[in-house]
Design an enzyme around this catalytic site. Structure first.
Site, mmCIF file in Angstrom:
data_model
loop_
_atom_site.group_PDB
_atom_site.id
_atom_site.type_symbol
_atom_site.label_atom_id
_atom_site.label_comp_id
_atom_site.label_asym_id
_atom_site.label_seq_id
_atom_site.Cartn_x
_atom_site.Cartn_y
_atom_site.Cartn_z
ATOM 1 N N LEU A 261 0.764 -1.361 0.128
ATOM 2 C CA LEU A 261 -0.089 0.360 -0.377
ATOM 3 C C LEU A 261 1.361 1.036 0.081
ATOM 4 O O LEU A 261 0.405 2.375 0.657
ATOM 5 C CB LEU A 261 -0.853 0.199 1.027
ATOM 6 C CG LEU A 261 -2.107 -1.017 1.451
ATOM 7 C CD1 LEU A 261 -2.692 -0.949 2.302
ATOM 8 C CD2 LEU A 261 -3.109 -1.472 0.068
ATOM 9 N N ALA A 262 1.589 1.587 -0.758
ATOM 10 C CA ALA A 262 2.729 2.543 -1.145
ATOM 11 C C ALA A 262 1.960 3.252 -1.187
ATOM 12 O O ALA A 262 0.739 2.793 -2.155
ATOM 13 C CB ALA A 262 4.051 2.073 -1.577
ATOM 14 N N ASN B 158 -0.684 -4.930 3.952
ATOM 15 C CA ASN B 158 0.561 -3.672 3.601
ATOM 16 C C ASN B 158 1.683 -4.772 4.373
ATOM 17 O O ASN B 158 0.359 -5.580 5.601
ATOM 18 C CB ASN B 158 0.177 -3.064 4.319
ATOM 19 C CG ASN B 158 1.814 -2.477 3.793
ATOM 20 O OD1 ASN B 158 2.025 -2.264 2.537
ATOM 21 N ND2 ASN B 158 2.796 -1.424 4.107
ATOM 22 N N SER C 160 3.376 -3.366 6.426
ATOM 23 C CA SER C 160 3.045 -3.463 8.208
ATOM 24 C C SER C 160 1.510 -2.174 7.914
ATOM 25 O O SER C 160 1.830 -1.524 7.622
ATOM 26 C CB SER C 160 4.044 -2.175 8.210
ATOM 27 O OG SER C 160 3.652 -0.710 8.009
ATOM 28 N N VAL D 27 3.914 -4.387 -5.254
ATOM 29 C CA VAL D 27 5.393 -4.315 -4.431
ATOM 30 C C VAL D 27 6.326 -4.079 -5.089
ATOM 31 O O VAL D 27 6.289 -4.174 -6.790
ATOM 32 C CB VAL D 27 5.775 -5.530 -3.491
ATOM 33 C CG1 VAL D 27 4.219 -5.222 -2.527
ATOM 34 C CG2 VAL D 27 6.440 -6.348 -4.246
ATOM 35 N N ALA E 17 9.914 -4.337 -7.330
ATOM 36 C CA ALA E 17 9.958 -6.225 -8.520
ATOM 37 C C ALA E 17 10.997 -6.044 -7.665
ATOM 38 O O ALA E 17 12.001 -5.747 -7.263
ATOM 39 C CB ALA E 17 9.940 -5.122 -9.969
ATOM 40 N N SER F 117 -0.252 2.061 -16.325
ATOM 41 C CA SER F 117 1.222 3.399 -16.326
ATOM 42 C C SER F 117 -0.167 4.775 -16.100
ATOM 43 O O SER F 117 -0.983 4.307 -15.857
ATOM 44 C CB SER F 117 1.012 3.694 -17.634
ATOM 45 O OG SER F 117 1.907 4.872 -17.792
ATOM 46 N N LYS G 190 4.227 -3.010 -21.545
ATOM 47 C CA LYS G 190 4.732 -1.984 -20.561
ATOM 48 C C LYS G 190 5.798 -1.434 -20.843
ATOM 49 O O LYS G 190 6.244 -0.085 -20.468
ATOM 50 C CB LYS G 190 4.125 -2.202 -18.990
ATOM 51 C CG LYS G 190 4.542 -1.367 -18.112
ATOM 52 C CD LYS G 190 3.784 -0.010 -18.229
ATOM 53 C CE LYS G 190 4.117 1.072 -17.362
ATOM 54 N NZ LYS G 190 4.902 1.643 -16.357
ATOM 55 N N HIS H 134 6.755 0.317 -23.690
ATOM 56 C CA HIS H 134 5.918 1.715 -23.427
ATOM 57 C C HIS H 134 6.829 2.584 -22.887
ATOM 58 O O HIS H 134 6.882 3.867 -22.968
ATOM 59 C CB HIS H 134 5.016 1.889 -22.485
ATOM 60 C CG HIS H 134 3.980 2.925 -21.789
ATOM 61 N ND1 HIS H 134 4.393 3.327 -20.498
ATOM 62 C CD2 HIS H 134 2.990 3.597 -21.607
ATOM 63 C CE1 HIS H 134 3.930 4.334 -20.125
ATOM 64 N NE2 HIS H 134 2.910 4.461 -20.719
ATOM 65 N N ASN H 135 7.579 2.125 -21.572
ATOM 66 C CA ASN H 135 8.029 3.034 -20.753
ATOM 67 C C ASN H 135 9.764 3.509 -21.088
ATOM 68 O O ASN H 135 10.164 4.443 -21.763
ATOM 69 C CB ASN H 135 8.615 2.737 -19.922
ATOM 70 C CG ASN H 135 8.428 2.532 -18.387
ATOM 71 O OD1 ASN H 135 6.795 2.519 -18.427
ATOM 72 N ND2 ASN H 135 8.725 2.269 -17.322
ATOM 73 N N ARG I 61 33.586 -8.798 -43.953
ATOM 74 C CA ARG I 61 33.781 -9.858 -43.342
ATOM 75 C C ARG I 61 33.933 -10.352 -44.209
ATOM 76 O O ARG I 61 34.961 -11.852 -43.227
ATOM 77 C CB ARG I 61 32.182 -9.430 -43.043
ATOM 78 C CG ARG I 61 31.369 -9.311 -42.337
ATOM 79 C CD ARG I 61 29.808 -9.077 -41.278
ATOM 80 N NE ARG I 61 29.543 -10.667 -40.894
ATOM 81 C CZ ARG I 61 29.561 -11.419 -41.444
ATOM 82 N NH1 ARG I 61 28.637 -11.647 -42.294
ATOM 83 N NH2 ARG I 61 29.323 -12.387 -40.535
HETATM 84 C C1 6PG Z 1 4.325 5.321 -15.889
HETATM 85 C C2 6PG Z 1 5.950 5.494 -15.676
HETATM 86 C C3 6PG Z 1 6.196 4.470 -14.558
HETATM 87 C C4 6PG Z 1 7.611 5.249 -14.329
HETATM 88 C C5 6PG Z 1 8.409 5.149 -14.405
HETATM 89 C C6 6PG Z 1 9.408 5.862 -14.960
HETATM 90 O O1 6PG Z 1 4.067 4.102 -16.865
HETATM 91 O O2 6PG Z 1 3.433 5.744 -15.112
HETATM 92 O O3 6PG Z 1 6.639 4.708 -16.618
HETATM 93 O O4 6PG Z 1 6.050 3.239 -14.468
HETATM 94 O O5 6PG Z 1 7.098 6.682 -14.046
HETATM 95 O O6 6PG Z 1 8.880 3.644 -14.508
HETATM 96 O O7 6PG Z 1 11.185 5.677 -14.479
HETATM 97 P P1 6PG Z 1 12.643 6.190 -14.867
HETATM 98 O O8 6PG Z 1 12.894 5.893 -13.394
HETATM 99 O O9 6PG Z 1 13.048 5.089 -15.145
HETATM 100 O O10 6PG Z 1 12.753 7.039 -15.384
#
Ligand code: 6PG
Length: 477
Positions: free
Chosen positions: A16-17, A38, A40, A80, A82, A134, A188, A191-192, A447
């Site tokens: 629960l962060a 959580n 705690s 939690v 990764a 996200s 995901k 996406h990042n 090569r």
């Molecule tokens: C999201 C973000 C989230 C996080 C990133 C930040 O989709 O909500 O991408 O997952 O803010 O992981 O990543 P960095 O710390 O590597 O910039």
């Protein structure tokens, strides 16, 4: 927990962060009875004290209580850290669960870990769903973009819940079953990666407008504000205007001038590039963004070379518009590369990912949400087998229209000495795809010369080797 709550909660959240709490609140606000837990208990109590009125919560002191509070098949979302902590929570929950129950990992796990966990839990009759989520804290509370993997059967139970708490664009939930096992976490991750590339391109735009164009942060904030009402309209462009317009209360300086210029990273961008290398997919935009962050942190090298100078250069009057065009075109390249990577992984792992559906669920809730994802979705809906987004009629002509300005931007930046690795590498990628012949033919020749690695020919079938050290005749290899 009172016995009366046993078997009554629809779903549970453990961890629960902020992200976990917000997700639990989002579920409760949508009418789902949520069991919360959580490590705690203090955090669980404080969630109930502060937000208990927002819906029906069942606070659980232990994992056993949490599991007991759930309707069957049980569904527990873990939020939690990764890595090790995720494995520990999975082990604890799995021992308390029964075949048919589901564990959903909503963190940014590496997709290979997700595949491993899914396979292990499947042997025990449990479903494991790696779900990319996200949208940051705000998204978790008010509607994220959700990318769940795992079995289609688990999605039958989970889909309706996740879809109802996800962001919604034009009546469509920003959540869809991505594909089996690690598909959700892979998407995901990409996406990042795109998020990294997008931010790098935005940062280069700012840097060039400031250092070559002479604009102040507040003026650049206005530029971004204007851009946000055109085809660049997106969350990241919108918040760029906010960050650039912000003034530090303590010093009265632009906020961007009081922040250390060393970008950090938690690792998902790096993973994207590592996986792209394995798959052989050139995600140059994402790679440049990751390296630009690494370079920014090399303060020892930077301070040894720093001379602060920008070369005097004739800046075209069209600089602002040119940068807008370069940003748009480079962004198209970054997305094209990211979608290529998803397609390649989908083929490698037999995930059967619908690329148009990924564009659809990224239109809202997530960090890279942008109006132009509608165009990407249309492109893949029209031609699911599109070899590259850059080939799509709309993007092809959009990039063609931008290319002159894009070149001017790269030339100006190079002459001024302002680094634009994102713009330049995106342009190089585009030019490489456009080229009829690439110098890879020479690489093949080299090569073969030093290592007899052989080559194929444009004019006949077969594999060949030239006897470079002898009479240079060609033999079948
Ligand atoms: C999201 C973000 C989230 C996080 C990133 C930040 O989709 O909500 O991408 O997952 O803010 O992981 O990543 P960095 O710390 O590597 O910039």
């Amino acid at each position: 927990m009172a016995n009366s709550t046993e078997g009554t909660a629809r779903i549970a959240v453990t961890g629960l962060a902020t992200m976990g709490s917000n997700l639990a609140r989002n579920l409760a606000r949508h009418g789902f009875k949520v069991a919360v837990h959580n490590r705690s208990f203090a955090r669980t109590k404080s969630l109930i004290e502060q937000h208990g009125h927002e819906g029906e919560f069942v606070p659980a002191e232990t994992a056993a209580e949490l599991v007991a509070s759930l309707q069957k098949p049980r569904q527990v979302i873990i939020m939690v850290k990764a890595g090790g902590p995720t494995d520990a929570v999975i082990d604890e929950l799995a021992d308390l669960m029964e075949p048919g129950d589901m564990i959903i990992d909503g963190g940014n796990a590496h997709f290979a870990d997700t595949r491993r966990r899914e396979a292990a839990l499947k042997e025990r009759g449990l479903h494991f769903v790696g779900a990319g989520i996200s949208g940051g804290e705000e998204g978790a509370l008010n509607g994220p973009s959700i990318m769940p993997g795992g079995s289609p059967e688990s999605y039958k139970h989970l889909g309706p819940v996740l879809e109802s708490i996800a962001a919604n664009v034009d009546g469509q939930a920003c959540c869809v079953h991505v594909g089996p096992d690690g598909a959700g976490h892979f998407v995901k991750m990409v996406h990042n990666g795109i998020e990294y590339a997008d931010m790098q391109l935005i940062a280069e735009s700012y840097d060039l407008l400031r250092r070559a164009g002479g604009l102040a942060p507040a003026q650049i904030a206005d530029v971004f504000r204007t851009w946000n009402s055109g085809d660049l309209e997106s969350y990241l462009v919108e918040i760029t205007a906010e960050v650039l317009g912000h003034v530090d209360a303590e010093t009265g300086k632009p906020f961007v001038d009081v922040v250390t210029d060393q970008a950090e990273q938690k690792g998902t961008g790096r993973w994207t590039v590592q996986e792209a290398l394995e798959l052989g997919i050139p995600v140059t935009g994402i790679a440049e963004a990751v390296f630009a962050r690494s370079l920014s942190a090399r303060t020892d090298q930077r301070s040894a070379l720093q001379d602060g100078g920008v070369n005097p250069v004739d800046v075209p009057d069209t600089l602002v518009d040119d940068v807008r065009a370069a940003l748009y075109a480079s962004k198209v390249v970054a997305y094209a590369q990211g979608f290529d990577q998803i397609r390649a992984a989908s083929e490698t792992y037999s995930w059967d990912i619908d690329l148009g559906a990924m564009a659809t669920i990224w239109r809202g809730g997530c960090i890279i949400r942008a109006v132009f994802l509608n165009r990407i979705r249309e492109a893949y809906e029209k031609s699911p087998d599109l070899p590259s987004l850059l080939v799509d009629e709309y993007f092809r002509s959009a990039v063609e229209q931008a290319v002159e300005a894009w070149r001017r931007v790269v030339v100006t930046a190079v002459q001024a000495g302002v680094p634009v690795p994102g713009f330049a590498s995106a342009l190089a990628y585009y030019d490489a795809l456009r080229s009829e012949r690439l110098p890879a033919a020479l690489v093949q020749g080299l090569r073969d010369f030093f290592g007899a690695h052989t080559y194929t020919r444009v004019d006949k079938q077969g594999t060949f080797h030239t006897l470079w050290g002898a009479d240079r005749s060609e033999i079948d290899a």
